[in-house]
Design an enzyme around this catalytic site. Structure first.
Site, PDB file in Angstrom:
ATOM      1  N   ASP A 145       0.822  -1.216   0.000  1.00  0.00           N
ATOM      2  CA  ASP A 145       0.000   0.000   0.000  1.00  0.00           C
ATOM      3  C   ASP A 145       0.856   1.265   0.000  1.00  0.00           C
ATOM      4  OD1 ASP A 145       0.840  -0.460   2.521  1.00  0.00           O
ATOM      5  OD2 ASP A 145      -1.157  -0.551   3.437  1.00  0.00           O
ATOM      6  N   HIS A 160      22.176   5.409 -20.300  1.00  0.00           N
ATOM      7  CA  HIS A 160      21.128   5.560 -19.282  1.00  0.00           C
ATOM      8  C   HIS A 160      21.533   4.923 -17.954  1.00  0.00           C
ATOM      9  CE1 HIS A 160      17.917   6.223 -22.627  1.00  0.00           C
ATOM     10  NE2 HIS A 160      18.617   7.308 -22.374  1.00  0.00           N
ATOM     11  N   ASP A 188      24.627  13.636 -15.288  1.00  0.00           N
ATOM     12  CA  ASP A 188      23.515  14.170 -16.076  1.00  0.00           C
ATOM     13  C   ASP A 188      22.341  14.257 -15.111  1.00  0.00           C
ATOM     14  OD1 ASP A 188      21.350  14.659 -17.718  1.00  0.00           O
ATOM     15  OD2 ASP A 188      21.961  13.239 -19.273  1.00  0.00           O
ATOM     16  N   ASP A 205      17.940  20.128 -17.344  1.00  0.00           N
ATOM     17  CA  ASP A 205      18.637  18.932 -17.811  1.00  0.00           C
ATOM     18  C   ASP A 205      20.081  19.322 -18.124  1.00  0.00           C
ATOM     19  OD1 ASP A 205      19.338  16.538 -18.989  1.00  0.00           O
ATOM     20  OD2 ASP A 205      17.965  16.709 -20.687  1.00  0.00           O
ATOM     21  N   HIS A 256      23.692   9.349 -29.984  1.00  0.00           N
ATOM     22  CA  HIS A 256      22.405   9.989 -29.740  1.00  0.00           C
ATOM     23  C   HIS A 256      22.330  11.319 -30.479  1.00  0.00           C
ATOM     24  CE1 HIS A 256      24.308  12.716 -26.802  1.00  0.00           C
ATOM     25  NE2 HIS A 256      24.884  11.669 -26.260  1.00  0.00           N
ATOM     26  N   HIS A 312      16.968  17.902 -27.496  1.00  0.00           N
ATOM     27  CA  HIS A 312      15.531  17.641 -27.513  1.00  0.00           C
ATOM     28  C   HIS A 312      14.831  18.866 -26.944  1.00  0.00           C
ATOM     29  CE1 HIS A 312      16.073  16.852 -23.196  1.00  0.00           C
ATOM     30  NE2 HIS A 312      17.126  16.141 -23.543  1.00  0.00           N
ATOM     31  N   HIS A 363      12.038  15.271 -21.939  1.00  0.00           N
ATOM     32  CA  HIS A 363      11.956  15.166 -23.400  1.00  0.00           C
ATOM     33  C   HIS A 363      10.578  15.722 -23.749  1.00  0.00           C
ATOM     34  CE1 HIS A 363      15.214  11.789 -23.714  1.00  0.00           C
ATOM     35  NE2 HIS A 363      15.658  12.908 -23.176  1.00  0.00           N
ATOM     36  N   GLU A 378      23.567  18.790 -26.269  1.00  0.00           N
ATOM     37  CA  GLU A 378      24.274  17.798 -25.467  1.00  0.00           C
ATOM     38  C   GLU A 378      25.110  16.807 -26.271  1.00  0.00           C
ATOM     39  OE1 GLU A 378      21.576  14.842 -23.706  1.00  0.00           O
ATOM     40  OE2 GLU A 378      19.903  16.087 -24.355  1.00  0.00           O
ATOM     41  N   TYR A 425      31.728   8.727 -26.583  1.00  0.00           N
ATOM     42  CA  TYR A 425      31.760   7.581 -25.665  1.00  0.00           C
ATOM     43  C   TYR A 425      32.629   6.490 -26.278  1.00  0.00           C
ATOM     44  CZ  TYR A 425      27.616  10.328 -24.677  1.00  0.00           C
ATOM     45  OH  TYR A 425      26.754  11.383 -24.446  1.00  0.00           O
ATOM     46  N   GLU A 474      26.091  19.221 -21.472  1.00  0.00           N
ATOM     47  CA  GLU A 474      24.708  19.549 -21.842  1.00  0.00           C
ATOM     48  C   GLU A 474      24.240  20.825 -21.148  1.00  0.00           C
ATOM     49  OE1 GLU A 474      21.790  16.632 -20.457  1.00  0.00           O
ATOM     50  OE2 GLU A 474      20.350  17.368 -21.946  1.00  0.00           O
TER      51      GLU A 474
END
Ligand code: GLY
Ligand code: MN
Ligand code: MN
Length: 435
Positions: free
Chosen positions: A37, A240, A257, A268, A347, A351, A358, A381, A385, A405
């Site tokens: 709950d 992510h 980030d 962001d 990427h 955005h 986003h 951004e 990598y 970013e």
């Protein structure tokens, strides 16, 4: 804070777009169970929040453009003293009118009884189908009430029209009030990044840094706009990454980030900096390439520029840098045309940003990349990598993930950077961390 008058203005604008014969219906986000709950902290649906400022579940907004000057009707929970003993003050139907500027408010339990009546004599229902299947079914049940009845004496809706199409175009352009909220979100989020840089040192874990960020948000009465990414060393290559539980290595970079939400509006920010406060030679070189690309892309954010132009500027700049270092080989045209850079930059460059991180809004219009207009807010951004096991790259670059970013507003002149208060030049980062 966004004022009731602004919410009313938004509803009026949406009603004028929906026009005569239209009815707009939105439902509040449900309160979601975490386990047993225990519920997740409540977050209102962004569309619903945009039109009401109302932050309770079990509510529904109905807008009727052709009733009076346009009528806003809220269905919500009635105040309940027993419930308030457990969960605190509720808003209730009375305050929905006096404090939230609704023309009418009814208990949510009345919805099934009143909706068919409200829908009668209207021909179009604006609603976002597919977001909440149970609610969609209720709407269909209301519409089914008209089935089989002779239509000589009344009209009934024959069409469900995508609401997002109208509403998300409105949300894309930020008002002065929204920009003020986003500036504040940017300021607080920048403060959190600075706090993290100050706190960072070898011997801590990613979790310590995560806690520094959240501390800064909470004392400013904000919450994270999304789960912070705090990735030391090669964890920065996991786009992510949210585990945030590993030790921070001396000599490694740390990618953060993270951004908070203020009055519903997201920030962001990404910064990448050395755990021990001093960039190594290799880190410096790779970092400068990303920084250069980011600054070039920010500078390209001008009224009339195309959305795709911004990404192209970043890709060209990153590609040039990676060619120079031998991370990419061949000539520039080929590296770009064949998308070779995508091994290391997978990427997009940004955005839309707003109530959602986003945010809503089309990136293309009539099949073409969209032109930037004043009042739009977007992130910039770029990153590089290099996975630790990438044998195609000289070992000195492996295991580094760098992204920078910021959040920028399209203005009539140079772009406004909402998050520029966090240092990103190497000297400035090192000076701050040495304090
Ligand atoms: N923090 C999510 C993003 O940068 O898109
Ligand atoms: Mn981000
Ligand atoms: Mn972003």
């Amino acid at each position: 804070m966004i004022r009731p008058r602004e919410y009313a203005r938004r509803r009026a604008q949406l009603m004028s777009m929906a026009g005569e014969g239209g009815v707009v219906i939105l439902r509040a986000a449900p309160h979601r169970v975490r386990n047993s709950d225990v519920h997740y902290p409540y977050r209102q649906d962004s569309d619903f929040l945009y039109l009401t400022g109302f932050r309770e579940p079990e509510a529904m907004l109905v807008l009727v453009p052709d009733e009076g000057d346009g009528t806003s009707i809220l269905f919500c929970r009635e105040r309940d003293p027993d419930k308030e003993m457990w969960d605190g003050a509720m808003i209730g139907t009375e305050a929905a009118v006096t404090d939230y500027g609704m023309d009418q408010a009814h208990p949510i339990e009345e919805a099934d009884r009143l909706l068919p009546e409200l829908l009668q004599d209207h021909v179009r229902v604006y609603h976002d189908l597919g977001r909440d299947v149970a609610f969609d079914q209720r709407l269909i049940n209301w519409l089914n009430e008209f089935r089989g009845k002779p239509r000589r004496t009344f009209h009934a809706p024959e069409e469900i029209v995508d609401l997002g199409h109208l509403l998300h175009e409105m949300r894309l352009f930020k008002s002065r009030g929204e920009l003020a909220a986003m500036r504040k979100a940017g300021r607080i989020s920048a403060g959190a990044q600075v706090r993290a840089m100050r706190a960072c040192r070898p011997g801590l874990t990613e979790a310590h840094i995560h806690a520094e960020l959240v501390h800064e948000y909470m004392v400013n009465q904000c919450e994270p706009a999304y789960p912070p990414i705090v990735g030391g060393g090669a964890n920065a290559c996991v786009l992510h990454y949210i585990a945030n539980d590993q030790p921070l290595g001396d000599g490694d970079l740390l990618l953060i980030d993270a951004g908070c939400e203020y009055d519903g509006y997201a920030s962001d920010i990404t910064r990448t900096f050395p755990v021990n406060g001093r960039f190594t030679g290799e880190q410096r070189v790779l970092y400068e390439i990303v920084l250069h690309a980011q600054e070039a892309a920010i500078d390209a954010v001008r009224e009339g520029a195309q959305w795709d132009d911004i990404h192209d500027v970043a890709v060209e700049s990153l590609t040039d840098g990676m060619l120079e270092l031998g991370i990419l080989e061949g000539d520039r045209e080929e590296a770009i045309e064949k998308g070779l850079y995508r091994n290391y930059y997978l990427h997009k460059t940004g955005h839309w940003l707003g109530l959602d991180t986003h945010d809503v809004g089309d990136y293309q219009v009539d099949g073409h990349s969209r032109a930037l207009e004043r009042g739009m807010v977007l992130t910039i951004e770029p990153g590089i990598y290099i996975r630790p096991d990438d044998v195609n790259v000289d070992p000195r670059w492996r295991g580094m993930g760098i992204r920078i970013e910021d959040d920028v507003v399209v203005t009539k002149d140079a772009p406004e950077n909402l998050t520029g208060r966090v240092p990103k030049a190497i000297d400035d980062i090192e000076a701050l961390m040495a304090e």
